[in-house]
Design an enzyme around this catalytic site. Structure first.
Site, PDB file in Angstrom:
ATOM      1  N   LYS A  54      57.013  39.489  42.166  1.00 56.53           N
ATOM      2  CA  LYS A  54      57.517  38.486  42.431  1.00 56.53           C
ATOM      3  C   LYS A  54      58.813  38.279  41.350  1.00 56.53           C
ATOM      4  O   LYS A  54      59.835  38.614  42.483  1.00 56.53           O
ATOM      5  CB  LYS A  54      56.854  37.623  41.372  1.00 56.53           C
ATOM      6  CG  LYS A  54      55.125  38.015  41.637  1.00 56.53           C
ATOM      7  CD  LYS A  54      54.414  37.356  42.834  1.00 56.53           C
ATOM      8  CE  LYS A  54      53.403  36.738  43.687  1.00 56.53           C
ATOM      9  NZ  LYS A  54      52.777  38.241  44.251  1.00 56.53           N
ATOM     10  N   ARG A  89      55.467  62.095  43.424  1.00 54.35           N
ATOM     11  CA  ARG A  89      54.389  61.068  42.927  1.00 54.35           C
ATOM     12  C   ARG A  89      53.998  61.220  41.266  1.00 54.35           C
ATOM     13  O   ARG A  89      53.846  59.948  40.716  1.00 54.35           O
ATOM     14  CB  ARG A  89      52.635  61.592  43.053  1.00 54.35           C
ATOM     15  CG  ARG A  89      51.732  60.765  42.599  1.00 54.35           C
ATOM     16  CD  ARG A  89      50.078  61.252  43.732  1.00 54.35           C
ATOM     17  NE  ARG A  89      50.232  62.707  44.294  1.00 54.35           N
ATOM     18  CZ  ARG A  89      49.785  63.453  43.161  1.00 54.35           C
ATOM     19  NH1 ARG A  89      49.994  64.196  42.651  1.00 54.35           N
ATOM     20  NH2 ARG A  89      49.859  64.634  44.280  1.00 54.35           N
ATOM     21  N   TYR A 136      44.970  34.950  38.746  1.00 52.69           N
ATOM     22  CA  TYR A 136      45.206  35.174  40.422  1.00 52.69           C
ATOM     23  C   TYR A 136      43.957  35.643  40.607  1.00 52.69           C
ATOM     24  O   TYR A 136      43.096  36.554  40.478  1.00 52.69           O
ATOM     25  CB  TYR A 136      46.149  36.138  40.122  1.00 52.69           C
ATOM     26  CG  TYR A 136      46.433  37.323  41.879  1.00 52.69           C
ATOM     27  CD1 TYR A 136      46.885  35.771  43.019  1.00 52.69           C
ATOM     28  CD2 TYR A 136      46.435  38.176  42.506  1.00 52.69           C
ATOM     29  CE1 TYR A 136      46.563  36.533  44.241  1.00 52.69           C
ATOM     30  CE2 TYR A 136      46.780  38.559  43.704  1.00 52.69           C
ATOM     31  CZ  TYR A 136      46.542  38.128  44.419  1.00 52.69           C
ATOM     32  OH  TYR A 136      46.852  38.313  45.605  1.00 52.69           O
ATOM     33  N   ASP A 187      49.005  39.541  31.590  1.00 47.09           N
ATOM     34  CA  ASP A 187      49.924  39.063  32.318  1.00 47.09           C
ATOM     35  C   ASP A 187      50.760  38.111  32.367  1.00 47.09           C
ATOM     36  O   ASP A 187      50.834  37.758  32.529  1.00 47.09           O
ATOM     37  CB  ASP A 187      48.540  39.166  34.194  1.00 47.09           C
ATOM     38  CG  ASP A 187      49.562  38.896  35.549  1.00 47.09           C
ATOM     39  OD1 ASP A 187      50.927  38.914  34.937  1.00 47.09           O
ATOM     40  OD2 ASP A 187      48.550  39.143  36.489  1.00 47.09           O
TER      41      ASP A 187
HETATM   42  O1  P1T Z   1      49.889  40.535  44.559  1.00 46.77           O
HETATM   43  P1  P1T Z   1      49.659  42.167  43.595  1.00 46.77           P
HETATM   44  O2  P1T Z   1      51.789  42.903  43.484  1.00 46.77           O
HETATM   45  O3  P1T Z   1      49.082  43.313  43.836  1.00 46.77           O
HETATM   46  O4  P1T Z   1      50.279  41.102  42.015  1.00 46.77           O
HETATM   47  C1  P1T Z   1      48.737  41.121  41.354  1.00 46.77           C
HETATM   48  C2  P1T Z   1      49.614  39.992  41.079  1.00 46.77           C
HETATM   49  C3  P1T Z   1      49.052  39.639  39.572  1.00 46.77           C
HETATM   50  N1  P1T Z   1      49.099  38.806  39.096  1.00 46.77           N
HETATM   51  C4  P1T Z   1      49.358  38.157  39.059  1.00 46.77           C
HETATM   52  C5  P1T Z   1      49.613  36.571  38.529  1.00 46.77           C
HETATM   53  C6  P1T Z   1      49.567  37.381  40.411  1.00 46.77           C
HETATM   54  O5  P1T Z   1      50.368  36.624  40.792  1.00 46.77           O
HETATM   55  C7  P1T Z   1      49.866  38.587  41.759  1.00 46.77           C
HETATM   56  C8  P1T Z   1      50.089  38.360  42.982  1.00 46.77           C
HETATM   57  N2  P1T Z   1      49.721  37.005  43.319  1.00 46.77           N
HETATM   58  C9  P1T Z   1      50.328  35.887  44.637  1.00 46.77           C
HETATM   59  C10 P1T Z   1      49.838  37.105  45.551  1.00 46.77           C
HETATM   60  C11 P1T Z   1      50.603  35.196  44.227  1.00 46.77           C
HETATM   61  O6  P1T Z   1      51.125  34.135  45.853  1.00 46.77           O
HETATM   62  O7  P1T Z   1      49.936  33.873  43.436  1.00 46.77           O
END
Ligand code: P1T
Length: 384
Positions: free
Chosen positions: A200, A51, A104, A175
């Site tokens: 992503k 962790r 998001y 972000d």
């Molecule tokens: O899904 P996660 O790994 O927790 O990430 C969240 C997140 C944060 N910032 C941006 C710009 C994002 O697009 C996302 C997650 N977005 C999607 C799942 C989507 O389809 O837009």
């Protein structure tokens, strides 16, 4: 170990990853282990418990930090876990956070339904349009923005936002999930922190959920690292390894995402069934000049409005065969979705509409399939 001055492509393949000293293994092993032998109490080789630190995760963190031009990187179990820890490390109850109005849906949900309940205050602003002095009032402690935004692809001037934020003593988080460090490096433009959903483009193969935060502020890093260990939302070794592997081709993938994305944008703009196309590299995009200045390119994210009602958008996204109807983005495979009903459904309908996320807006994540197959697939859906 690769020198920090190496170029992006070389860093993507080598940063943080020397051949394994025990065996010579060229690729960082998957250290699928929870704990580490100590010769005496506190006498260990830098690792005590996974962790706190794990060698596969360390390699990933160091590689990501090198790509973003940051001194430090810390990985998390998801993009939202990174966001959660970063906000909790930087602000306390009563503090004001100014957030971009188009983020998001899950980020908005975390701020509005979780962090607000423990006393943080949030203001939302369109950083691509408003006067920044009005948008970021005195007393602001943290500014949170996506650029380009999800899903409307609005672009904020990172240098200008950072200058105003710093003038009032606020820290800035960008972000950078949509642009990736291949096309945009927010820390070099004055941002204090960068976060990503590594789910992503960075991983790029739609087989891992993960997140990262990066900074060159060592004091803040120490606090965030403390929280990373204290709260424990860390990625496992296998997920870290898959992401590390994905990163090695980031530059090659992004070039092709961009090439195919631009071809589709050109085609959609001329399409009689499309009323509006959102893409920062379109000359008609309201923030095109800033986009050209602060990004060296842009990948495969495109949003557009279809002629007709929201029902038609629903039929459109259900009719494609190469594009898969699914949330997420940035993978080798093409995806499409309706943000109002899917990724941004957690934003109240009236707020969504006020921002410009209509029920008929369609978002594409253009993958690496043959461009002609993608065009034919969308043309089939227009006729459906
Ligand atoms: O899904 P996660 O790994 O927790 O990430 C969240 C997140 C944060 N910032 C941006 C710009 C994002 O697009 C996302 C997650 N977005 C999607 C799942 C989507 O389809 O837009």
């Amino acid at each position: 170990m690769t020198s920090k001055s190496a170029r992006f492509e070389t860093l993507a393949i080598h940063a943080g990853q020397a051949p394994d000293p025990t065996t010579g293994a060229v690729m960082t092993p998957i250290y699928q282990v929870s704990t580490y032998a100590q010769e005496g109490v506190g006498n260990h080789k830098g690792y005590e418990y996974s962790r706190t630190d794990n060698p596969t995760r360390t390699a990933l963190q160091d590689c990501l930090a090198a790509l973003e031009g940051a001194k430090h990187g810390l990985c998390f179990a998801s993009g939202l876990a990174a966001t959660d820890v970063l906000v909790r490390a930087l602000v306390k109850p009563g503090d004001l956070v100014v957030c971009g109005d188009d983020v998001y849906g899950g980020t908005y949900r975390l701020f509005d339904k979780v962090h607000r309940n423990v006393g943080l205050k949030f203001l939302y602003a369109d950083f691509s349009r408003v006067n920044l002095v009005d948008a970021i009032p005195d007393g602001t402690k943290l500014v949170w923005l996506e650029t380009p935004t999800n899903p409307l692809l609005k672009v904020a001037d990172i240098e200008a936002v950072a200058a105003r934020a710093h003038a009032v003593g606020a820290k800035v988080v960008v972000d950078n999930t949509f642009a990736t460090p291949y096309f945009q490096r927010p820390l070099s433009l004055g941002a204090d922190f960068v976060v990503h959903s590594t789910t992503k483009y960075l991983n790029g193969h739609s087989d891992v959920v993960g997140g990262v935060m990066m900074t060159s502020d060592t004091e803040a890093y120490d606090q965030i690292k403390f929280l990373q260990n204290a709260a424990g939302a860390v990625p496992g070794p296998m997920d870290s390894w898959l992401t590390l592997r994905g990163l090695k081709t980031l530059h090659v993938r992004m070039d092709r995402h961009m090439e195919s994305g631009l071809k589709l944008v050109d085609w959609l703009v001329k399409h009689p069934e499309v009323t509006h196309v959102y893409h920062p590299l379109l000359e008609t995009h309201p923030n095109h000049a800033i986009a050209k200045r602060q990004m060296s390119g842009f990948g495969g994210m495109i949003s557009f409005e279809l002629k007709g009602d929201a029902g038609r958008a629903g039929r459109f996204v259900a009719a494609t065969k190469v594009f898969t109807l699914a949330e997420s983005l940035g993978g080798v495979e093409s995806l499409l979705e309706v943000p109002a009903l899917m990724t941004h459904a957690s934003i109240e309908p009236e707020k969504r509409r006020a921002i410009g996320i209509t029920d008929g807006l369609i978002r594409l994540s253009v993958g690496l399939e043959h461009i002609d197959d993608l065009v034919e697939d969308l043309e089939g859906a227009f006729r459906a």
